[in-house]
Motif scaffolding. Structure first.
Motif, PDB file in Angstrom:
ATOM      1  N   VAL A  56       0.856  -1.190   0.000  1.00 12.40           N
ATOM      2  CA  VAL A  56       0.000   0.000   0.000  1.00 12.40           C
ATOM      3  C   VAL A  56       0.890   1.237   0.000  1.00 12.40           C
ATOM      4  O   VAL A  56       1.890   1.286   0.718  1.00 12.40           O
ATOM      5  CB  VAL A  56      -1.008   0.006   1.186  1.00 12.40           C
ATOM      6  CG1 VAL A  56      -0.304   0.028   2.539  1.00 12.40           C
ATOM      7  CG2 VAL A  56      -1.953   1.217   1.080  1.00 12.40           C
ATOM      8  N   ILE A  57       0.559   2.185  -0.856  1.00 11.40           N
ATOM      9  CA  ILE A  57       1.261   3.468  -0.862  1.00 11.40           C
ATOM     10  C   ILE A  57       0.357   4.510  -0.222  1.00 11.40           C
ATOM     11  O   ILE A  57      -0.786   4.690  -0.635  1.00 11.40           O
ATOM     12  CB  ILE A  57       1.626   3.926  -2.293  1.00 11.40           C
ATOM     13  CG1 ILE A  57       2.454   2.843  -3.008  1.00 11.40           C
ATOM     14  CG2 ILE A  57       2.405   5.249  -2.263  1.00 11.40           C
ATOM     15  CD1 ILE A  57       2.901   3.232  -4.417  1.00 11.40           C
ATOM     16  N   SER A  58       0.848   5.157   0.812  1.00 10.74           N
ATOM     17  CA  SER A  58       0.143   6.267   1.443  1.00 10.74           C
ATOM     18  C   SER A  58       0.975   7.504   1.121  1.00 10.74           C
ATOM     19  O   SER A  58       2.153   7.382   0.818  1.00 10.74           O
ATOM     20  CB  SER A  58       0.107   6.018   2.953  1.00 10.74           C
ATOM     21  OG  SER A  58      -1.131   6.393   3.509  1.00 10.74           O
ATOM     22  N   SER A  59       0.378   8.683   1.153  1.00  7.31           N
ATOM     23  CA  SER A  59       1.190   9.866   0.858  1.00  7.31           C
ATOM     24  C   SER A  59       0.923  10.946   1.894  1.00  7.31           C
ATOM     25  O   SER A  59      -0.172  11.037   2.456  1.00  7.31           O
ATOM     26  CB  SER A  59       0.903  10.379  -0.549  1.00  7.31           C
ATOM     27  OG  SER A  59      -0.390  10.890  -0.651  1.00  7.31           O
ATOM     28  N   VAL A  60       1.948  11.742   2.147  1.00  8.88           N
ATOM     29  CA  VAL A  60       1.903  12.745   3.209  1.00  8.88           C
ATOM     30  C   VAL A  60       0.668  13.649   3.127  1.00  8.88           C
ATOM     31  O   VAL A  60       0.008  13.886   4.145  1.00  8.88           O
ATOM     32  CB  VAL A  60       3.219  13.555   3.220  1.00  8.88           C
ATOM     33  CG1 VAL A  60       3.115  14.796   4.081  1.00  8.88           C
ATOM     34  CG2 VAL A  60       4.366  12.665   3.699  1.00  8.88           C
ATOM     35  N   PRO A  61       0.311  14.185   1.939  1.00  9.59           N
ATOM     36  CA  PRO A  61      -0.840  15.103   1.900  1.00  9.59           C
ATOM     37  C   PRO A  61      -2.167  14.463   2.315  1.00  9.59           C
ATOM     38  O   PRO A  61      -3.104  15.167   2.681  1.00  9.59           O
ATOM     39  CB  PRO A  61      -0.897  15.539   0.424  1.00  9.59           C
ATOM     40  CG  PRO A  61       0.480  15.310  -0.097  1.00  9.59           C
ATOM     41  CD  PRO A  61       0.995  14.109   0.630  1.00  9.59           C
ATOM     42  N   GLU A  62      -2.249  13.141   2.247  1.00 11.55           N
ATOM     43  CA  GLU A  62      -3.497  12.464   2.658  1.00 11.55           C
ATOM     44  C   GLU A  62      -3.723  12.500   4.157  1.00 11.55           C
ATOM     45  O   GLU A  62      -4.834  12.258   4.626  1.00 11.55           O
ATOM     46  CB  GLU A  62      -3.463  10.989   2.236  1.00 11.55           C
ATOM     47  CG  GLU A  62      -3.511  10.759   0.758  1.00 11.55           C
ATOM     48  CD  GLU A  62      -3.213   9.292   0.437  1.00 11.55           C
ATOM     49  OE1 GLU A  62      -3.990   8.421   0.834  1.00 11.55           O
ATOM     50  OE2 GLU A  62      -2.171   9.028  -0.195  1.00 11.55           O
ATOM     51  N   GLY A  63      -2.649  12.728   4.918  1.00 16.22           N
ATOM     52  CA  GLY A  63      -2.777  12.777   6.369  1.00 16.22           C
ATOM     53  C   GLY A  63      -2.330  11.479   7.030  1.00 16.22           C
ATOM     54  O   GLY A  63      -2.260  10.434   6.385  1.00 16.22           O
ATOM     55  N   ASP A  64      -2.059  11.579   8.330  1.00 20.75           N
ATOM     56  CA  ASP A  64      -1.478  10.442   9.050  1.00 20.75           C
ATOM     57  C   ASP A  64      -2.514   9.459   9.584  1.00 20.75           C
ATOM     58  O   ASP A  64      -2.173   8.470  10.216  1.00 20.75           O
ATOM     59  CB  ASP A  64      -0.588  10.949  10.196  1.00 20.75           C
ATOM     60  CG  ASP A  64      -1.305  11.970  11.074  1.00 20.75           C
ATOM     61  OD1 ASP A  64      -2.511  11.787  11.325  1.00 20.75           O
ATOM     62  OD2 ASP A  64      -0.677  12.965  11.484  1.00 20.75           O
ATOM     63  N   ASP A  65      -3.817   9.744   9.327  1.00 21.80           N
ATOM     64  CA  ASP A  65      -4.864   8.919   9.933  1.00 21.80           C
ATOM     65  C   ASP A  65      -5.413   7.834   8.991  1.00 21.80           C
ATOM     66  O   ASP A  65      -6.411   7.196   9.304  1.00 21.80           O
ATOM     67  CB  ASP A  65      -6.010   9.804  10.435  1.00 21.80           C
ATOM     68  CG  ASP A  65      -6.641  10.632   9.320  1.00 21.80           C
ATOM     69  OD1 ASP A  65      -6.128  10.594   8.178  1.00 21.80           O
ATOM     70  OD2 ASP A  65      -7.649  11.311   9.582  1.00 21.80           O
ATOM     71  N   LYS A  66      -4.776   7.630   7.859  1.00 16.58           N
ATOM     72  CA  LYS A  66      -5.315   6.653   6.910  1.00 16.58           C
ATOM     73  C   LYS A  66      -5.365   5.218   7.455  1.00 16.58           C
ATOM     74  O   LYS A  66      -6.361   4.529   7.249  1.00 16.58           O
ATOM     75  CB  LYS A  66      -4.582   6.719   5.556  1.00 16.58           C
ATOM     76  CG  LYS A  66      -4.841   8.019   4.785  1.00 16.58           C
ATOM     77  CD  LYS A  66      -6.298   8.203   4.478  1.00 16.58           C
ATOM     78  CE  LYS A  66      -6.804   9.630   4.527  1.00 16.58           C
ATOM     79  NZ  LYS A  66      -6.697  10.415   5.745  1.00 16.58           N
ATOM     80  N   PRO A  67      -4.335   4.742   8.179  1.00 23.10           N
ATOM     81  CA  PRO A  67      -4.411   3.389   8.725  1.00 23.10           C
ATOM     82  C   PRO A  67      -5.591   3.208   9.694  1.00 23.10           C
ATOM     83  O   PRO A  67      -6.146   2.128   9.816  1.00 23.10           O
ATOM     84  CB  PRO A  67      -3.077   3.206   9.459  1.00 23.10           C
ATOM     85  CG  PRO A  67      -2.145   4.198   8.836  1.00 23.10           C
ATOM     86  CD  PRO A  67      -3.024   5.373   8.470  1.00 23.10           C
TER      87      PRO A  67
END
Lengths: 224, 224
Positions: A139-150
């Motif tokens: 899974v790729i997460s990105s900084v602008p999406e925010g730290d709460d995705k998990p």
């Protein structure tokens, strides 16, 4: 650059996707095709990350990419242009994920390469629910999406053994707490690896490449 | 701040969601509840945008928010804390969208407010396929996601009469072509409105608020 082949996926008729995925995984193991399922939100940087990674990996391995999208062929064209590797576009016809049978439809076009990447539909919900038959889920997460995705999309972090945190060059412009992110990832998966990168600046792409090389050697060893 | 009510949504049994959505829309019209379906990718800034918008709208209207999520109640808590408005959390139990019957389950808790916002599941694919029964569909796109989203997720842009482009304060740090974005939106929907904002800095929130006020007055007029 040649023309990009577009495959219009057929809806799967196989009832038990988990069983079908295991079957596909076994068959790929025998053929030594390392199949990697890359998932993320729309715009997290799947294509840019893959291009940077593949340009390193292609020095040692034969690599291909399957680009899944509802519509358009921009990603497959881009990958072919910037890596020179084999790239096909999978059109899902509105479907929000790729399952094992759909993977098979694409893989038929790829032939026996060392590594095939699937760029799944940009979506943090549905792709996690369908085993694509891959040897590895990313899974790729990105900084602008925010730290709460998990926290909000638990299943995809649970299923992924590698978490790539992309766009770290944008860290100064966003309120992103690395500790919160890691805590969230750990709640979902105790053993996954987190690698921070910037696909744009190239930061840590070497580290990511090494991770994949080691992984493939390990995976091949098991079935040599 | 009181406790947040969490509603575990039941899967809909109604066969024809489009018909059911029209029925819900009619009933909300009669009750003068303006129901707004807000959709976006994960991390595009739905919650932050809603908080900024609601804090203006609440001066003239009674407002409530339904926060749909797979898991967690962080958004509902945040909205309640920063706006003081009624906020409930809808747990979808893994489902990737909200349909009309699920809307109804949430709306029952809200009572007859002037405006109810639905913050749909963060996903550009599935929510577009299910009519939630709203008077208005909104999609939020954000600069870091890239300008090609309308190209890749056609249906959600086709269905949305308002396109909010968020995080324009980050424009200098990303390769985002406004013309490409607008061209993409226009290909999907000839009449939708595009409003650029930064929910973080507050830029253009006044403009967005005015858009909503005008919209509600127009909508009420029709059924006065």
């Amino acid at each position: 650059m040649g023309k990009i082949r577009i495959i219009n996926l057929q809806r799967s008729v196989f009832e038990d996707n988990d069983l079908d995925a295991d079957r596909l995984r076994d068959s790929l193991k025998k053929r030594k095709v390392f199949y990697v399922n890359v998932m993320s939100s729309p715009g997290a940087g799947k294509t840019t990350t893959l291009i940077a990674l593949i340009n390193r990996l292609k020095q040692d391995f034969s690599v291909g990419v399957m680009e899944a999208d509802i519509d358009s062929d921009v990603d497959a064209v881009k990958v072919a242009e910037f890596t020179g590797c084999k790239s096909v576009q999978l059109h899902t016809g509105g479907m929000c994920h790729i399952d094992a049978e759909m993977s098979r439809q694409g893989l038929k076009e790829m032939g026996d390469l060392d590594i095939v990447f699937l760029e799944n539909v940009g979506n943090l919900v549905c792709p996690a629910e369908f085993d694509a038959g891959a040897a590895m889920n990313v899974v790729i997460s990105s900084v602008p999406e925010g730290d709460d995705k998990p926290l909000k999309y638990p299943l995809i972090f649970e299923k992924s053994e590698l978490v790539i945190l992309n766009k770290i060059d944008a860290m100064p412009y966003f309120d992103f707490d690395r500790n919160e992110f890691e805590k969230g990832v750990r709640e979902r998966n105790k053993t996954s690896t987190i690698i921070e990168i910037s696909a744009k600046t190239g930061e840590n792409i070497d580290k990511l490449t090494k991770y994949f090389k080691d992984k493939i050697i390990e995976w091949r060893g098991y079935y040599a």
